[in-house]
Design an enzyme around this catalytic site. Structure first.
Site, PDB file in Angstrom:
ATOM      1  N   LEU B1260      -2.156 -28.045  13.369  1.00 20.38           N
ATOM      2  CA  LEU B1260      -0.855 -28.656  13.582  1.00 20.38           C
ATOM      3  C   LEU B1260      -1.053 -30.052  14.172  1.00 20.38           C
ATOM      4  O   LEU B1260      -2.108 -30.347  14.749  1.00 20.38           O
ATOM      5  CB  LEU B1260      -0.026 -27.812  14.556  1.00 20.38           C
ATOM      6  CG  LEU B1260       0.354 -26.425  14.019  1.00 20.38           C
ATOM      7  CD1 LEU B1260       0.862 -25.552  15.155  1.00 20.38           C
ATOM      8  CD2 LEU B1260       1.417 -26.553  12.944  1.00 20.38           C
ATOM      9  N   HIS B1261      -0.041 -30.853  14.044  1.00 23.02           N
ATOM     10  CA  HIS B1261      -0.117 -32.235  14.532  1.00 23.02           C
ATOM     11  C   HIS B1261      -0.628 -32.333  15.980  1.00 23.02           C
ATOM     12  O   HIS B1261      -1.554 -33.081  16.255  1.00 23.02           O
ATOM     13  CB  HIS B1261       1.259 -32.889  14.387  1.00 23.02           C
ATOM     14  CG  HIS B1261       1.327 -34.302  14.885  1.00 23.02           C
ATOM     15  ND1 HIS B1261       0.940 -35.377  14.118  1.00 23.02           N
ATOM     16  CD2 HIS B1261       1.716 -34.804  16.084  1.00 23.02           C
ATOM     17  CE1 HIS B1261       1.100 -36.491  14.827  1.00 23.02           C
ATOM     18  NE2 HIS B1261       1.575 -36.170  16.018  1.00 23.02           N
TER      19      HIS B1261
END
Lengths: 79, 1289
Positions: B1260-1261
Site C-alpha cells: 500500500l502507499h
C-alpha cells in the site's frame, strides 16, 4: 469507653480473631504479617481498638510486627 | 552538600510522568479542612510548622544526574504555615476556595519549585479553611493522613491539659534504605516471577470508556452516601460469609465495571498502601503502589463464592505488593501508547475519617489525590457509621453526567447485589434507564393506514394517469401505461394460478419490464422473489427448491432451472382484459428476499405489506417525498434497499429512473445519469459512495438527498461527501428481516458525530439493546441489538425453527416479537444508537471487513501448512503457521493471492514450530512472537562511537552478550527513563545532545552513532529538522542519492530504505526549509525545486546525481530533475515512489487545516481513523507529544513547522504545472493501493518524461518506505543507479 483493662492476652485474642486462628497459635515473637495480617485486617483491628479506647493507631501496628513489640507500645501509652 | 540518593521505585514512575507532562498540575495532591471553633492560631501554627519539620519529604529537592534523577532533603524548602485573611472578602469562603483551586491548578516543577504548601484561610469569626498541598513525589494518601493526624496531635498537646506530644515521624532515610534493599533482594525477583505468572495470558486490557488513559489536568468528581440499608446489608453479608466488607465492595465493583467493558475478564487497579511492617509505617512519603487485579467473574456462581475468590486474589496480590506496577508494565511490554495494565481503580478506604482536632469541628475535603488516568471508584468511611461512593474520572473520557450516573448505578448495583444469589441476578441498568431503553427511546407510535403496497401503487397510478412514471434508457412510461401493463401481466399471473401468498420469482435485468413485473405480482396478490441471474446456478437452484415459485418471470432459462413455471415477456398479456384482480390485505406477504446464511445456505425472508408500507410511508413523510422527486433505481433487486428505490416515487406520483444494468458500479456513468435525469434522491452503500466521491465527475453535484445504508458510514466519508456534493446525507440501518431500514440519522454537513450513529427508530419500531440475559443495558454499555415493531418480517420461508430462534417473543411487550440482529451496539447518552460490529469474529482493516476464519481456511487449503492462526496486529494481518515440509513463504503467498482479495493476504507470515498454549490448553496469543515485517541483523560495532554507544546500551539496559549495530535501544528494553539517561551519557562523553527525537528515530547503534558523529563534526544540537540530513554514509566513490521529503517536510521516514541499499552509498534527505520557524515556503514547486537544486549542487558539484521521492517527494523530484537537466548536470536515477503528477490532485478540494492536522497523525505512524476525537490543532499536538512517535518528540516549534509545511506544500502542489524532463523516470507503484482510483498509474507521467520505467510492488502507499517494501525497492534502485552510472560516466 470501656473501663476493662487492656491486657496482653486481650491483644493476642483480638489479633488472633482477626487472623481467624487460635489465640494459642499466636506466639509473642511471631511475625504478624507472616501470620496473615494485612493492611485491611490491621485497619479493622485499629478501628475496633479505637472504639474500645485502646491507644494503638495504624502506624503502631504497621511498625510493630510482633505481639511483644506491640504490647510494649501499648504499655508505654497506657503507662 | 547533603548526600544525593536515587529516587525510590515508587517515585520514579511519577517523576517520569510529570517530566513528560510538565504543565500538568494533577500531580498536586491536596485537601482542606473546614474548621469551626476557637482555633488557637499560635498553637496551630507551631503544630503545623513542627510537623512539617518532621516530615522530611516535604522539603525534598530533585536533581538530574547522568545516572538518573536524584533527591535530597533541603531544610530550606520546608513549608511554613501561611495565614491569609479572607474575612474582608464579600464571600470569604468562595475567595479561599478560589485560592485553593488556583494553587492546586499550578503545576510544580520538581527541579525548581517547593513541593508543599500549608495555608490557613481566615474566613470569619471561628471559621477557617486549612489547605494542604503536596506534590505526589513527596506523599501518598496515607502520608497525608499521617501528617494531618500528627498536626492534630501536636495541636492537642499544646492546647489540652495532659495530652502528650507523641512520637515524631521516623526518618525518610529508612524508607530510602528499604527501597534500595528491596531492589537488589531475592524477594523482588520472587515477586516479579509471581506477577509474571499471575498476568500470563492476559488479553489487552480495556476499560469502561474508549480513549487514551492519560491523566488530564483536572478530574470530574461526584460522591453520594451509600443507602443506610445497603450499608447494613453489606456488613451483615460480609459477616455471615466470613468476608471483609472492603473485599466484598472491591469484588462487586469489579463485577459492575466488567459490565461496561463487555469482556470476559477485566483488570482493576487496587491501591496498596505498602506500610505494613515497613520503615514507612510512620513516614509521610510516596510509597503506595497500584496492583492489577484480574477479575473474570462467573456470573452464575454464588455471590459469596465470587467475593471470596476476589478476596483471596487480593490477599495473594498484596503479598507481592511491593513490586511496582510500573516495573510490571515494563516486564509485560505495556509501556507507551494505549496499552494498559489495568482499567478502573477501586479504592476502599476504611480508615478515611475526618481528623479530630481538640475543641474544633472539622470536615475533610479532598481536593486531589494525583493523576486520574481513567476512572477511580473510592469508598470512604468505616462502614460502621457510614459509607460513601466517590467517583473521580478523567474528563477527557467521561462527562459529568456519566460520572453521576456511575455513582447512582453502582449504588443500586450494590443494593441489588445484597438481594441477589448470583451476579447474573443483578441488572446493570437502573429502573429509570430500563424504562428509557424500552420505552422513551422507542416512543415511535405513529398511526399507520390499514393499507397495502398494492393499494398505494394503484391509487397513485389512477390519481395522475398522464404523468410520467418510469424512465429507462431513454424510454418512458406514464402512470396510465404502467397501470395497463402491470394489470395485464397480473391477469396472466392469475391465469397461472397466482393468488394470495403465491411466490413469483423475477429474474429480469433492470428494465421497464422489471418494474412492470414487480407491480404485477403485487396486483395479482402474490409475493415477488427477486433472483440474480449472475449468481451461480447452484445457488439459484437452491432458492427455487426452497421457495417453489408459482411462476418465474424471466427472459430465458439458460440453466433449465425454471421448467414450466417460466413466463418470458413474450408470454405476458400486453393489454388487460378487465379480469377482476383480488383484494390484497396488509398481512399478506409482499416479497421474499433471500440473504446469505452463515452456514452457506441462503434463507428467504418473508415481508408483509404492512411492514413495507410502514417503511415506505415513514420515509415518504420524514423526507417529504413528492411528485417532483426523481428517484434513481440502481440497487440489484436481490438487495432489499431496492424495495424503496422501486416504490417510493411510484406511490407518491414522482418519477422512477431505472439505471442501465451495470451502471451502479460505474461512478462516471452514475454522475452523468444523475445530471442528465435530474435525479433528486438516490442510495449508496458507503464504500461505493467513497468511490463516487473520488471520481472527478462527482464534483459539484447537487441533489436533494442521498441515503446510505448497508455498511458503517465513516465520519470522514460524511465530511468528504459534504465538501464535494451538495445534498442532504442520511444514514439508515436495518436488516432484510425488518423491512429494509429501522433507524435513521441525519448525517448533514453540520453533523460532527464520530462514529456516525445509526440513530433513531423509524415509526412503530423499537431498537432495544439487551445484555446476554436479555435485560436492557444503560447507555455506554454494549448490548445485542434487537428490533421490534410493525416492520418485522414474518420469518424465514419454510424454516420455522430458524425463525423461532431469531424472532423471539418480546419479554417486555405481551404478544409481540423481537428480532435478534446479531449486531452489537451501544447508545450514546442522548439515546442515539451506535453500531459496534458483529457479535462474531470479524475484523476490519482499513474499513474492509475480514473474517479471520476465512483467511485461516484459505491458508489451510493450500496444504502448505499444518495449522494456521491469523490475527490483526496494528491494522495488519499476521498469520502464524506450522509449516509442512513443502512450505515456503513465497509459495504460500502466491497461493493466497490466487484465492483471496489482496487486502486479506497477511502482511507477515510467521512460521513456528509450535503454538504457545496457556495452562488450560488454549492458544496463548500473548506469547506469540512479535511479527517480523522485515529481517533484522547487524554486525559488531566497529567505529569508536559505535563501540562506546554499545557499551552504554549494555550498562543501561543490563544486556548480557554482544550488542550489534542494528540492535534497537527500545527493543532491548529501553524506556523513556533510560533514554534520558543515555542522552546524559552521550552529552558527557561527546559534549553534544542529539535529543530524544533523534534517539527515537535512530534507536539502533549504527543510526545513533551517525547522529553523534554528525554532531561532533559541528552540528548544532538536534539538527534532525534541518534542510539537509545525511541518512546514511556510504562509499565516497559512489555518487550520492538525494531523497526528497513527502508532504510533512521530513525525511526521517526514508532511513530504512536508505540503510537497506546495498552496496551502501551516501544518502541525503532534503527536508523542507519551512520547518524552521519564521521561514516561509517559496511561492511554487518550481521555486522550491530551484532551492533544492542549489543545495544538491553545493554538496555534489560534479558527477551524476540520483533522486528519489515518495508521494509529494516524487513530484518535487521530477521538478528537480528538470532543473538539474537545465543546469547541464547528469541526472541518474529519478525514482518516483507512488507519486502522481500534480494535476491528479488539482481537482481535489484543498485540505482544511483540520485535515492537514489529521494527516500529521498518519505521518507520525498513527491511524487517523482511530482517533476521531482529535479535531483541533491543540488536541492533535497534545496527542502527538504524549505518544512515542519521533514526530511527537520534536521541539514544539519544529512540530509547528511540520503543520505549516503540510498545509503549504499541499497548496503548492495544486498550483504546480510539470515541465518535461528529457530523461527516464523510474516509477514504483503501490500496486495494492488505489482501488478507488485505478487511474493512478505510471502512464500519467508520460507527458513529462523521456521514458518511463515501470515497477509494481505489492504494498500500500503508506508502506512503501517501510522495512518490508524496502527489501524489494532497495535492490531495484541500486541496480538502476549502477546501470546509469555505467552508461553516464
Amino acid at each position: 469507653m470501656t473501663t476493662e483493662p487492656f491486657t496482653r492476652e486481650k491483644l493476642r485474642q483480638d489479633i488472633a480473631a482477626m487472623l481467624e486462628i487460635d489465640a494459642d497459635a499466636l506466639g509473642d515473637d511471631d511475625n504478624l504479617m507472616d501470620m496473615g495480617l494485612d493492611s485491611m485486617r490491621a485497619m479493622n483491628l485499629v478501628m475496633q481498638w479505637d472504639e474500645e479506647g485502646v491507644p494503638v493507631d495504624f502506624g503502631d501496628l504497621a511498625e510493630n510486627m510482633t505481639l511483644a513489640s506491640l504490647w510494649s507500645v501499648v504499655q508505654e501509652r497506657q503507662g | 552538600m547533603p548526600q544525593i540518593v536515587p529516587l525510590t521505585e515508587a517515585q520514579a514512575g511519577l517523576w517520569y510522568a510529570q517530566r513528560l507532562d510538565p504543565a500538568n498540575p494533577i500531580f498536586n495532591t491536596g485537601q482542606y479542612l473546614d474548621i469551626n471553633g476557637p482555633l488557637d492560631e499560635t498553637a496551630f501554627t507551631s503544630a503545623v510548622n513542627r510537623a512539617c519539620d518532621e516530615a522530611e519529604a516535604l522539603a525534598l529537592c530533585f536533581v538530574e544526574r547522568p545516572e538518573g534523577p536524584g533527591q535530597y532533603v533541603d531544610p530550606a524548602l520546608t513549608p511554613r504555615l501561611q495565614i491569609v485573611d479572607c474575612a474582608g472578602e464579600a464571600d470569604p469562603a468562595a475567595a479561599a476556595l478560589e485560592a485553593i483551586r488556583r494553587d492546586m491548578a499550578t503545576p510544580v516543577d520538581p527541579l525548581r519549585d517547593r513541593l508543599a504548601r500549608q495555608v490557613l484561610y481566615r474566613l470569619g469569626k471561628e471559621h477557617y479553611y486549612w489547605a494542604q498541598q503536596i506534590h505526589h513525589l513527596a506523599t501518598d494518601g496515607y502520608g497525608m493522613v499521617l501528617l494531618t493526624s500528627r498536626i492534630a496531635e501536636l495541636y492537642a498537646a499544646a492546647t489540652v491539659e495532659g495530652r502528650r506530644e507523641g512520637r515524631a515521624f521516623a526518618s525518610l532515610a529508612g524508607v530510602w534504605a528499604e527501597d534500595a534493599a528491596y531492589r537488589i533482594s531475592p524477594e523482588r525477583e520472587a515477586d516479579a516471577r509471581w506477577w509474571r505468572d499471575a498476568m500470563a495470558g492476559m488479553e489487552d486490557v480495556g476499560s469502561m470508556a474508549p480513549g487514551k488513559p492519560q491523566s488530564a489536568f483536572t478530574f470530574h468528581r461526584h460522591a453520594e452516601a451509600l443507602p443506610e440499608a445497603t450499608r447494613k446489608a453489606l456488613l451483615a453479608f460480609a459477616k455471615q460469609k466470613g468476608l471483609s466488607w472492603p473485599d466484598v465492595l472491591t469484588a462487586l465493583t469489579a463485577a459492575y465495571c466488567r459490565r461496561f467493558t463487555g469482556t470476559p475478564e477485566i483488570v482493576l487497579g487496587v491501591p496498596y498502601m505498602g506500610r505494613m511492617g515497613s520503615a514507612s509505617a510512620r513516614v509521610p512519603a510516596m510509597v503506595m503502589n497500584v496492583l492489577p487485579l484480574r477479575v473474570a467473574p462467573d456470573e452464575a456462581a454464588p455471590l459469596a463464592d465470587f467475593c471470596a475468590e476476589i478476596a483471596r486474589a487480593t490477599g495473594d496480590a498484596r503479598k507481592a505488593g511491593r513490586y511496582r506496577s510500573e516495573q510490571l508494565r515494563r516486564d509485560l511490554g505495556l509501556l507507551g501508547g494505549h496499552k494498559r495494565l489495568y482499567g478502573a481503580l477501586v479504592n476502599v478506604q476504611p480508615f478515611d475519617r475526618p481528623p479530630r482536632f481538640a475543641g474544633l469541628e472539622v470536615t475533610l475535603h479532598v481536593t486531589g489525590t494525583g493523576p486520574v488516568e481513567d476512572i477511580d471508584f473510592t469508598f470512604r468511611g468505616d462502614a460502621m457509621s457510614g459509607l460513601s461512593i466517590e467517583v473521580d474520572a478523567n474528563p477527557d473520557l467521561y462527562s459529568t453526567a456519566e460520572v453521576r450516573a456511575h455513582v447512582e448505578r453502582l449504588g443500586l448495583f450494590l443494593t441489588r447485589a445484597m438481594e441477589a444469589q448470583t451476579l447474573a441476578d443483578i441488572p446493570t441498568a437502573t429502573p429509570a434507564e430500563e424504562q428509557r431503553e424500552l420505552e422513551a427511546f422507542n416512543a415511535t407510535a405513529h398511526e399507520l393506514p390499514d393499507t397495502t403496497l398494492t393499494a398505494l401503487l394503484t391509487g397513485a397510478m389512477t390519481a395522475q394517469p398522464a404523468s410520467e412514471a418510469l424512465r429507462f434508457a431513454g424510454r418512458s412510461l406514464t402512470y396510465a401505461e404502467l397501470d395497463r401493463r402491470s394489470a395485464a401481466l397480473a391477469e396472466t399471473l392469475r391465469g397461472r394460478g397466482v393468488t394470495a401468498e403465491s411466490i413469483v420469482a423475477i429474474a429480469l435485468p433492470r428494465s421497464l419490464d422489471l418494474v412492470i413485473a414487480l407491480i404485477a405480482v403485487l396486483r395479482a396478490g402474490g409475493a415477488y422473489l427477486p433472483l440474480d441471474t449472475d449468481h451461480p446456478p447452484e445457488r439459484i437452484a437452491a432458492i427455487m427448491e426452497s421457495a417453489k415459485p408459482q411462476a418465474v418471470l424471466a427472459t430465458d432459462d439458460p440453466h433449465g432451472l425454471y421448467g414450466s413455471a417460466l413466463l418470458t415477456p413474450q408470454d405476458w398479456r400486453k393489454e388487460p382484459q378487465g379480469d377482476a384482480l383480488p383484494e390484497v390485505t396488509p398481512d399478506q406477504a409482499a416479497y421474499v428476499i433471500y440473504t446469505s446464511g452463515s452456514t452457506g445456505t441462503p434463507k428467504g425472508v418473508v415481508v408483509t405489506h404492512r411492514a413495507i408500507v410502514n417503511r415506505l410511508l415513514w420515509m415518504d413523510e420524514h423526507y417529504a417525498i413528492g411528485p417532483q422527486d426523481r428517484i434513481l433505481q440502481k440497487t440489484p433487486a436481490t438487495f432489499d434497499v431496492s424495495v424503496w428505490e422501486f416504490f417510493l416515487a411510484l406511490i407518491r406520483g414522482g418519477v422512477l429512473v431505472v439505471a442501465p444494468p451495470g451502471a451502479h458500479r460505474d461512478p462516471a456513468a452514475l454522475a452523468a445519469l444523475i445530471r442528465d435525469e435530474g435525479i433528486t434522491t438516490l442510495h449508496f452503500v458507503p464504500s461505493m459512495l467513497a468511490a463516487f466521491c473520488d471520481a472527478p465527475e462527482s464534483a459539484g453535484l447537487q441533489l436533494a438527498r442521498v441515503f446510505c445504508s448497508g455498511e458503517e458510514l465513516p465520519a470522514d466519508l460524511r465530511d468528504r461527501f459534504h465538501r464535494r456534493i451538495r445534498a442532504e446525507l442520511h444514514n439508515l440501518y436495518g436488516p432484510t428481516e425488518a423491512a429494509v431500514d429501522v433507524s435513521y440519522w441525519p448525517a448533514d454537513a453540520q453533523d460532527r458525530a464520530a462514529p456516525v450513529p445509526i440513530g433513531w427508530p423509524v415509526w412503530n419500531t423499537r431498537l432495544v439493546l439487551l445484555d446476554d440475559r436479555r435485560r436492557p443495558v444503560p447507555p455506554g454499555v454494549a448490548g445485542h441489538l434487537y428490533l421490534g415493531g410493525v416492520q418485522l418480517a414474518r420469518g424465514y420461508l419454510g424454516q420455522p425453527e430458524l425463525t423461532a430462534e431469531r424472532f423471539i417473543a418480546d419479554p417486555f411487550h405481551e404478544g409481540e416479537r423481537l428480532y435478534m440482529t446479531g449486531d452489537l451496539a451501544r447508545r450514546r447518552a442522548d439515546g442515539a444508537v451506535i453500531f459496534l460490529g458483529r457479535a462474531d469474529h470479524q475484523v476490519k482493516i482499513r474499513g474492509l471487513r475480514i473474517e479471520l476464519g476465512e483467511v485461516e481456511a484459505a491458508i489451510a487449503q493450500t496444504g502448505l501448512v499444518r495449522s494456521a492462526v491469523v490475527l490483526e496486529r496494528d491494522q495488519r494481518l499476521v498469520a502464524y503457521i506450522l509449516p509442512e515440509d513443502s512450505y515456503s513463504e513465497t509459495a504460500l503467498r502466491n497461493r493466497l493471492a490466487e484465492r483471496l482479495p489482496d487486502y486479506m493476504v497477511p502482511a507477515a507470515i510467521m512460521a513456528l514450530e509450535d503454538f504457545p498454549v496457556t495452562a488450560n490448553g488454549k492458544l496463548d496469543r500473548k506469547a506469540l512472537p512479535e511479527p517480523r515485517f522485515a529481517a533484522a541483523g547487524g554486525g559488531a560495532p566497529s567505529t569508536p562511537t559505535q563501540q562506546k554507544l554499545a557499551a552504554f546500551y549494555g550498562t543501561l539496559l543490563d544486556v548480557e552478550g554482544a550488542i550489534g549495530v542494528e540492535d534497537d535501544f527500545f527493543a532491548l528494553g529501553g524506556d523513556s527513563l533510560s533514554a534520558m539517561q543515555l542522552l546524559l551519557h552521550i552529552r558527557e562523553e561527546w559534549g553534544r545532545d542529539p535529543g530524544l527525537a533523534a534517539l527515537f528515530e535512530h534507536p539502533d547503534i549504527a543510526g545513533l552513532a551517525l547522529c553523534v558523529d554528525a554532531l561532533a563534526e559541528g552540528g548544532t544540537g538536534d539538527d534532525s529538522t534541518g534542510p539537509l540530513i545525511r541518512l546514511t554514509r556510504g562509499e565516497s566513490d559512489r555518487p550520492p542519492l538525494f531523497m526528497i521529503h513527502p508532504a510533512g517536510g521530513l525525511c526521517w521516514g526514508y532511513r530504512t530504505l536508505a540503510s537497506t541499499l546495498d552496496p551502501q552509498r551516501t544518502v541525503y534527505g532534503l527536508q523542507s526549509p519551512a520547518l524552521a520557524p519564521d521561514r516561509e515556503l517559496p511561492g511554487s514547486i518550481d521555486d522550491l525545486a530551484k532551492d533544492y537544486t542549489a543545495r544538491i549542487i553545493d554538496i555534489a558539484p560534479a558527477g551524476p546525481v540520483h533522486l528519489a521521492g515518495w508521494s509529494v517527494g516524487g513530484i518535487i523530484a521530477q521538478a528537480i530533475a528538470v532543473e538539474l537537466e537545465a543546469a547541464g548536470r547528469t541526472v541518474g536515477l529519478v525514482a518516483l515512489l507512488d507519486a502522481y503528477p500534480a494535476e491528479c490532485w488539482r481537482a481535489e478540494p484543498e485540505p482544511t487545516a483540520a485535515q492537514a492536522l489529521r494527516a500529521l497523525l498518519a505521518i507520525a505512524g498513527y491511524d487517523p481513523e482511530a482517533h476521531p476525537e482529535l479535531e483541533t490543532r491543540e488536541q492533535v499536538l497534545t496527542f502527538l507529544r504524549a505518544g512515542n512517535s519521533p514526530l511527537g518528540n520534536l521541539p514544539p516549534r519544529a512540530l509547528d513547522g511540520v503543520v505549516r509545511v503540510v498545509l503549504d506544500t499541499n497548496r503548492l502542489i495544486r498550483g504546480h504545472y510539470h515541465r518535461p524532463f528529457g530523461g527516464r523516470l523510474t516509477h514504483i507503484r503501490a500496486a495494492l493501493d488505489h482501488r478507488d482510483r485505478p487511474d493512478l498509474t505510471a502512464d500519467l507521467w508520460m507527458p513529462y518524461a523521456g521514458s518511463i520505467d515501470r515497477l509494481n510492488v505489492p504494498f500500500l502507499h503508506p508502506q512503501l518506505t517501510g522495512p518490508e517494501a524496502s527489501t524489494q525497492i532497495a535492490p531495484a534502485l541500486c541496480k538502476r543507479m549502477d546501470e546509469m552510472e555505467r552508461v553516464g560516466v
